[in-house]
Design a protein around this motif. Structure first.
Motif, mmCIF file in Angstrom:
data_model
loop_
_atom_site.group_PDB
_atom_site.id
_atom_site.type_symbol
_atom_site.label_atom_id
_atom_site.label_comp_id
_atom_site.label_asym_id
_atom_site.label_seq_id
_atom_site.Cartn_x
_atom_site.Cartn_y
_atom_site.Cartn_z
ATOM 1 N N UNK A 90 12.470 49.440 -6.547
ATOM 2 C CA UNK A 90 11.031 49.650 -6.404
ATOM 3 C C UNK A 90 10.749 50.631 -5.263
ATOM 4 N N UNK A 91 9.649 51.348 -5.375
ATOM 5 C CA UNK A 91 9.156 52.117 -4.240
ATOM 6 C C UNK A 91 8.553 51.144 -3.234
ATOM 7 N N UNK A 92 8.455 51.584 -1.993
ATOM 8 C CA UNK A 92 7.895 50.722 -0.957
ATOM 9 C C UNK A 92 6.515 50.206 -1.324
ATOM 10 N N UNK A 93 5.644 51.093 -1.802
ATOM 11 C CA UNK A 93 4.275 50.689 -2.140
ATOM 12 C C UNK A 93 4.262 49.764 -3.350
ATOM 13 N N UNK A 94 5.193 49.962 -4.286
ATOM 14 C CA UNK A 94 5.283 49.068 -5.445
ATOM 15 C C UNK A 94 5.667 47.657 -5.011
ATOM 16 N N UNK A 95 6.613 47.567 -4.086
ATOM 17 C CA UNK A 95 7.024 46.261 -3.587
ATOM 18 C C UNK A 95 5.858 45.546 -2.900
ATOM 19 N N UNK A 96 5.133 46.259 -2.052
ATOM 20 C CA UNK A 96 4.035 45.625 -1.318
ATOM 21 C C UNK A 96 2.907 45.216 -2.256
ATOM 22 N N UNK A 97 2.644 46.013 -3.268
ATOM 23 C CA UNK A 97 1.616 45.622 -4.244
ATOM 24 C C UNK A 97 2.079 44.448 -5.101
ATOM 25 N N UNK A 98 3.383 44.397 -5.376
ATOM 26 C CA UNK A 98 3.946 43.251 -6.089
ATOM 27 C C UNK A 98 3.714 41.970 -5.292
ATOM 28 N N UNK A 99 3.986 42.007 -3.991
ATOM 29 C CA UNK A 99 3.734 40.847 -3.125
ATOM 30 C C UNK A 99 2.245 40.525 -3.095
ATOM 31 N N UNK A 100 1.420 41.570 -3.012
ATOM 32 C CA UNK A 100 -0.030 41.361 -3.012
ATOM 33 C C UNK A 100 -0.515 40.696 -4.282
ATOM 34 N N UNK A 101 0.056 41.076 -5.416
ATOM 35 C CA UNK A 101 -0.324 40.462 -6.695
ATOM 36 C C UNK A 101 0.085 38.993 -6.746
ATOM 37 N N UNK A 102 1.298 38.694 -6.276
ATOM 38 C CA UNK A 102 1.786 37.310 -6.302
ATOM 39 C C UNK A 102 0.852 36.394 -5.513
ATOM 40 N N UNK A 103 0.423 36.871 -4.342
ATOM 41 C CA UNK A 103 -0.402 36.035 -3.471
ATOM 42 C C UNK A 103 -1.904 36.298 -3.651
ATOM 43 N N UNK A 104 -2.225 37.063 -4.689
ATOM 44 C CA UNK A 104 -3.626 37.294 -5.075
ATOM 45 C C UNK A 104 -4.471 37.798 -3.910
ATOM 46 N N UNK A 105 -3.943 38.802 -3.223
ATOM 47 C CA UNK A 105 -4.677 39.395 -2.103
ATOM 48 C C UNK A 105 -5.643 40.435 -2.658
ATOM 49 N N UNK A 106 -6.939 40.327 -2.363
ATOM 50 C CA UNK A 106 -7.905 41.323 -2.852
ATOM 51 C C UNK A 106 -7.492 42.739 -2.461
ATOM 52 N N UNK A 107 -7.736 43.698 -3.345
ATOM 53 C CA UNK A 107 -7.219 45.052 -3.147
ATOM 54 C C UNK A 107 -7.713 45.690 -1.859
ATOM 55 N N UNK A 108 -8.978 45.452 -1.498
ATOM 56 C CA UNK A 108 -9.516 46.067 -0.285
ATOM 57 C C UNK A 108 -8.768 45.557 0.948
ATOM 58 N N UNK A 109 -8.579 44.234 1.015
ATOM 59 C CA UNK A 109 -7.870 43.633 2.147
ATOM 60 C C UNK A 109 -6.415 44.083 2.145
ATOM 61 N N UNK A 110 -5.825 44.107 0.964
ATOM 62 C CA UNK A 110 -4.431 44.498 0.815
ATOM 63 C C UNK A 110 -4.203 45.922 1.319
ATOM 64 N N UNK A 111 -5.039 46.846 0.888
ATOM 65 C CA UNK A 111 -4.872 48.250 1.277
ATOM 66 C C UNK A 111 -4.990 48.424 2.784
ATOM 67 N N UNK A 112 -5.945 47.715 3.370
ATOM 68 C CA UNK A 112 -6.134 47.812 4.818
ATOM 69 C C UNK A 112 -4.910 47.285 5.571
ATOM 70 N N UNK A 113 -4.392 46.126 5.129
ATOM 71 C CA UNK A 113 -3.238 45.536 5.807
ATOM 72 C C UNK A 113 -1.991 46.388 5.624
ATOM 73 N N UNK A 114 -1.796 46.906 4.419
ATOM 74 C CA UNK A 114 -0.627 47.751 4.166
ATOM 75 C C UNK A 114 -0.658 48.989 5.045
ATOM 76 N N UNK A 115 -1.807 49.640 5.103
ATOM 77 C CA UNK A 115 -1.908 50.859 5.911
ATOM 78 C C UNK A 115 -1.681 50.554 7.390
ATOM 79 N N UNK A 116 -2.330 49.497 7.884
ATOM 80 C CA UNK A 116 -2.208 49.152 9.301
ATOM 81 C C UNK A 116 -0.768 48.807 9.672
ATOM 82 N N UNK A 117 -0.146 47.926 8.880
ATOM 83 C CA UNK A 117 1.196 47.446 9.227
ATOM 84 C C UNK A 117 2.250 48.531 9.069
ATOM 85 N N UNK A 118 2.171 49.300 7.991
ATOM 86 C CA UNK A 118 3.204 50.321 7.778
ATOM 87 C C UNK A 118 3.082 51.459 8.775
#
Length: 241
Positions: A90-118
């Motif tokens: 998987x690409x890095x972003x694919x993996x993180x979105x996969x985790x986001x889907x599993x834990x049902x993280x809303x896309x807006x929150x997910x994108x913000x956390x991914x950008x901040x943490x990475x």
């Protein structure tokens, strides 16, 4: 809180890996898990996370039994394994979105956390690359990011600092402290005794599958009436002689 009650684990053809382990990891503290190679640290953690079955006893995470209430339990913890070589295709972003889907993280929150943490871990520009092209340290960072984006109450980390550059290691230690200070649980194994001595509120030491000490650093010195460093005490406690 993590409660381990009378837990034992056997592997065919080997001595008992874990023998009647009792350990409570409280909320609001960072607890370091120490032991020599083969002492049972990773086996314990894999039972805590449901990867390995428990032969005897029980483990609960915030009241959820890891075997009887596996789905509920797994929703509330984040796990960093000792080897970050997973999901390599998987690409890095694919993996993180996969985790986001599993834990049902809303896309807006997910994108913000991914950008901040990475960006904090300095892997933002590598998110479109495949994980198999990452260095060991980058793989560790992407796994840690995957844990943090769903903001679990309990962090279970098996050698989380291995392979991290000094800045990223410092940042993760700060995050661990902040997480515990909010009343959450942080449990991590480490070979870095100096890190444990600096960071942890409590220490649990395991040797040959048995818990030989659990308490804070002052208690370990009082119990053994010693002014030795944690490293010296650890070596003395786990000596085979």
């Amino acid at each position: 809180m993590i409660e381990i009650k009378n837990v034992s684990k056997n592997f065919p053809g080997k001595n008992k890996a874990i023998n009647e382990l009792n350990l409570t990891i409280p909320d609001g503290k960072i607890v370091g898990f120490l032991g020599p190679n083969g002492a049972g640290k990773s086996t314990t953690i894999k039972m805590m996370t449901g990867i390995l079955p428990i032969d005897k006893g029980s483990i609960t995470l915030n009241g959820y039994n890891i075997e009887k209430n596996a789905l509920e339990a797994k929703k509330i913890f984040g796990y960093v394994p000792d080897q970050p070589d997973m999901f390599l295709r998987l690409k890095g972003i694919e993996y993180l979105n996969f985790i986001g889907d599993i834990f049902e993280i809303p896309k807006e929150i997910r994108q913000e956390r991914i950008e901040t943490l990475t960006k904090q871990f300095n892997i933002y520009n590598a998110l479109d690359d495949y994980i198999q092209t990452y260095s060991h340290g980058m793989r560790q960072k992407i796994i840690v990011t995957g844990v943090l984006i769903h903001d679990p109450d309990i962090w279970i980390l098996d050698e989380p600092l291995t392979g991290l550059d000094p800045k990223s290691a410092y940042m993760l230690k700060e995050m661990m402290r902040e997480h515990a200070d909010k009343g959450n649980t942080v449990f991590f194994s480490s070979h870095g005794l100096e890190v444990v001595e600096q960071l942890c509120d409590e220490v649990a030491i395991i040797n040959k599958g048995e818990l030989i000490f659990h308490g804070n650093k002052q208690e370990i010195r009082e119990q053994f009436q010693s002014d030795q460093s944690l490293e010296e005490l650890f070596l003395e406690l786990t000596s085979d002689e």
